[in-house]
Design a protein around this motif. Structure first.
Motif, short mmCIF file in Angstrom:
data_model
loop_
_atom_site.label_atom_id
_atom_site.label_comp_id
_atom_site.label_asym_id
_atom_site.label_seq_id
_atom_site.Cartn_x
_atom_site.Cartn_y
_atom_site.Cartn_z
N PHE A 361 -92.00 108.01 -36.36
CA PHE A 361 -91.60 107.29 -37.05
C PHE A 361 -91.20 106.78 -39.01
N TYR A 362 -92.51 107.00 -39.29
CA TYR A 362 -93.01 106.51 -40.77
C TYR A 362 -91.93 107.85 -41.77
N ASP A 363 -92.02 109.66 -41.00
CA ASP A 363 -91.31 110.66 -41.64
C ASP A 363 -90.47 110.95 -41.69
N PHE A 364 -89.40 110.26 -40.13
CA PHE A 364 -88.08 110.77 -40.63
C PHE A 364 -87.63 109.73 -40.72
N SER A 365 -87.98 108.24 -41.04
CA SER A 365 -87.37 106.92 -41.99
C SER A 365 -87.49 107.61 -43.75
N CYS A 366 -88.56 108.18 -43.65
CA CYS A 366 -88.81 108.69 -45.27
C CYS A 366 -87.51 109.79 -45.66
N MET A 367 -87.25 110.13 -44.30
CA MET A 367 -86.02 110.96 -44.12
C MET A 367 -84.97 111.06 -44.51
N LEU A 368 -84.51 110.10 -43.71
CA LEU A 368 -83.34 108.94 -43.60
C LEU A 368 -83.10 108.32 -44.61
N LYS A 369 -84.32 107.77 -45.38
CA LYS A 369 -84.53 106.56 -47.01
C LYS A 369 -83.93 107.88 -47.65
N ALA A 370 -84.09 108.98 -47.85
CA ALA A 370 -83.81 110.05 -49.36
C ALA A 370 -82.29 110.00 -49.24
N LYS A 371 -82.02 110.28 -47.88
CA LYS A 371 -80.41 110.67 -47.77
C LYS A 371 -79.28 109.14 -48.17
N VAL A 372 -79.80 107.68 -48.42
CA VAL A 372 -79.47 106.91 -48.80
C VAL A 372 -78.27 106.45 -49.68
N ASP A 373 -76.96 106.77 -49.57
CA ASP A 373 -76.58 106.53 -50.68
C ASP A 373 -76.14 105.62 -51.60
N LYS A 374 -76.59 104.69 -52.57
CA LYS A 374 -76.59 103.25 -53.00
C LYS A 374 -75.21 102.73 -53.18
N ASN A 375 -73.93 103.85 -53.46
CA ASN A 375 -72.45 103.33 -53.70
C ASN A 375 -72.16 103.23 -52.06
N CYS A 376 -72.96 103.63 -50.99
CA CYS A 376 -72.79 102.93 -49.20
C CYS A 376 -72.43 101.10 -49.44
N PRO A 377 -71.52 101.11 -48.79
CA PRO A 377 -71.43 99.40 -48.90
C PRO A 377 -72.76 99.12 -48.45
N ASN A 378 -72.63 99.51 -46.96
CA ASN A 378 -74.30 98.89 -46.86
C ASN A 378 -75.78 99.79 -46.53
N SER A 379 -75.62 100.71 -48.02
CA SER A 379 -77.21 100.60 -48.41
C SER A 379 -78.26 99.80 -48.21
N SER A 380 -78.14 99.25 -49.23
CA SER A 380 -78.94 97.68 -48.55
C SER A 380 -79.69 97.57 -47.89
N SER A 381 -78.46 97.10 -46.76
CA SER A 381 -79.33 96.82 -45.13
C SER A 381 -80.37 97.55 -44.85
N THR A 382 -79.54 98.83 -44.94
CA THR A 382 -80.51 100.04 -44.21
C THR A 382 -81.68 100.45 -44.97
N LEU A 383 -81.82 100.16 -46.15
CA LEU A 383 -83.01 100.71 -46.62
C LEU A 383 -84.07 99.08 -46.40
N THR A 384 -83.60 97.95 -46.86
CA THR A 384 -84.05 97.00 -45.76
C THR A 384 -85.08 96.93 -44.53
N ARG A 385 -84.35 97.88 -43.53
CA ARG A 385 -84.36 98.28 -42.55
C ARG A 385 -85.51 99.17 -42.36
N LEU A 386 -85.40 99.94 -42.82
CA LEU A 386 -85.93 101.20 -43.26
C LEU A 386 -87.73 101.13 -43.77
N GLU A 387 -87.37 100.34 -44.63
CA GLU A 387 -88.79 99.64 -45.64
C GLU A 387 -89.59 98.81 -44.37
N ALA A 388 -89.11 97.92 -43.96
CA ALA A 388 -89.55 96.74 -42.48
C ALA A 388 -90.20 97.97 -42.02
N VAL A 389 -89.39 99.05 -41.26
CA VAL A 389 -89.96 100.46 -40.12
C VAL A 389 -91.73 101.28 -40.90
#
Length: 418
Positions: A361-389
């Motif tokens: 879960f940690y490594d796959f969440s790191c992989m997902l986190k690396a793909k987050v586009d800061k210009n995506c409207p929902n990026s802040s929520s995505t990063l918050t949830r990934l950081e909690a995981v």
């Protein structure tokens, strides 16, 4: 890329693939001689090879209960999924199905499974507690599925009676293709996923309790539901193109509350001209699924029996891996994306302990986190949830024990389809 190319590129996956293939062959040879049990286990291998493997590792009593439970719900799901069955025929079958799972020789539901009588015979050999748990979940699931079909019919009737103007988000171009959406809100989406998979999680937990192999935490019902929702939402995200192209009528499970922020119709996400909006919508859907991860890890961390743990953990690791593959990936709208067979084999081979789960879960969440586009409207929520995981995983204190096979994927940021 062909199978040979995959082997050349990932030679370390040869052994896990061979080991998985041998395990599948061994499982097939372990099919019980009795006709009804033979049918059940043979069917289980056909409909879900990886799931059948982890079921086979359970003790005999629990293994039989889980096998029958899975096949009964798979049968019920087959009816619900079949768009060729008219709703007025489908509704009474779904509602009353639980009454017939114990009837020997029932031929009423041939549309579902020609030899369902074998499953019924196996069901009757289960301990009474298992029977009651399976029947209760089947009843609740059938009623839930029927509820959503009734909502769909009500919307159809509304459109036919009041063709102009159309209600918001409900456009009906013709009788055979109606893009109504009975999953309107995120709450609707959660409720649908509860009936489709959350109840499966609850049912499995009940079977574990009856077996006396597990003692659940006080919040086990909530956690069990989250286990099911996480898997179901992952499947709904991954299967967008298959569902939307279903004949004779599309199957639409993405909630209007999410996709309505990006397009006018759910099927518009397929269009090349909407590619940017489609990916943003996809990322929104993935972010919605991430909310269940902490519950899932808490549930798995409380399990005691190694075989039960693998039964629960392997699908969950596959789910987070699939979400990492799907996130920010326009291919979801062109074809179904799947983790390649070699990585699947590694997950099946290594998903044995909670340290493996936290690491994956940690490594796959790191992989997902690396793909987050800061210009995506929902990026802040995505990063918050990934950081909690990731915090939960770090706080476990066992990340140093994680296997390297997923970290290799993170480094290359590639998770190729098989």
């Amino acid at each position: 890329m062909g199978i040979l190319g995959e082997i050349v590129r990932k030679p370390d996956e040869i052994y896990p693939l061979l080991k998985l293939k041998m395990a599948v062959k061994k499982a097939k040879k372990q099919v019980p001689p009795e006709p009804h049990w033979g049918f059940c286990y043979s069917t289980l291998h056909k409909v879900s090879k990886s799931f059948s493997l982890v079921i086979q590792q359970l003790g005999t009593e629990l293994r039989n209960a889980v096998c029958v439970f899975y096949l009964i719900l798979r049968a019920l799901d087959t009816i619900e999924d079949d768009t060729s069955i008219q709703p007025d025929v489908k509704l009474p079958i779904l509602i009353a199905f639980h009454h017939h799972i114990s009837e020997r020789g029932t031929n009423e539901y041939r549309v579902l499974m020609d030899q369902f009588r074998h499953v019924s015979a196996a069901f009757l050999e289960l301990e009474k507690g298992y029977q009651e748990a399976v029947e209760d979940i089947t009843k609740r699931m059938g009623a839930g599925m029927a509820k959503f079909i009734c909502q769909e019919l009500a919307l159809l009737n509304l459109l036919r009676c009041n063709p102009l103007p159309h209600p918001p988000r409900m456009k009906c171009p013709n009788e055979n293709y109606c893009s109504i959406h009975f999953v309107e809100t995120v709450d609707d989406y959660d409720e649908y996923c509860h009936y489709a998979a959350g109840l499966v999680g609850l049912g499995l937990s009940k079977l574990f309790l009856i077996s006396q192999l597990e003692v659940m935490t006080p919040d086990w019902e909530q956690l069990s539901n989250s286990m099911g929702l996480f898997l179901q939402k992952t499947n709904i995200i991954r299967d967008y193109i298959e569902d939307i192209n279903e004949i004779p009528k599309p199957r639409m499970f993405w909630p209007c509350e999410i996709w309505g922020k990006y397009v006018d119709k759910l099927e518009d996400l397929k269009s090349e001209e909407n590619s940017s909006k489609a990916v943003q919508c996809l990322n929104d859907m993935v972010t919605n699924a991430l909310v269940h991860i902490e519950d899932c890890m808490k549930y798995m961390d409380a399990l005691r029996d190694p075989a039960i743990f693998r039964l629960c953990a392997i699908p969950q690791i596959m789910a987070i891996g699939t979400l990492a593959l799907c996130y920010n990936n326009a291919q979801v709208f062109r074809g179904v994306v799947k983790i390649r067979p070699g990585l699947t084999a590694k997950i099946v081979n290594h998903g044995k302990t909670m340290a493996d789960v936290y690491g994956a879960f940690y490594d796959f969440s790191c992989m997902l986190k690396a793909k987050v586009d800061k210009n995506c409207p929902n990026s802040s929520s995505t990063l918050t949830r990934l950081e909690a995981v990731q915090k939960v995983c770090r706080d476990s204190g066992v990340l140093h024990k994680r296997k390297s096979y997923i970290r290799d994927e993170v480094k290359s940021n590639r998770l190729m389809c098989g």
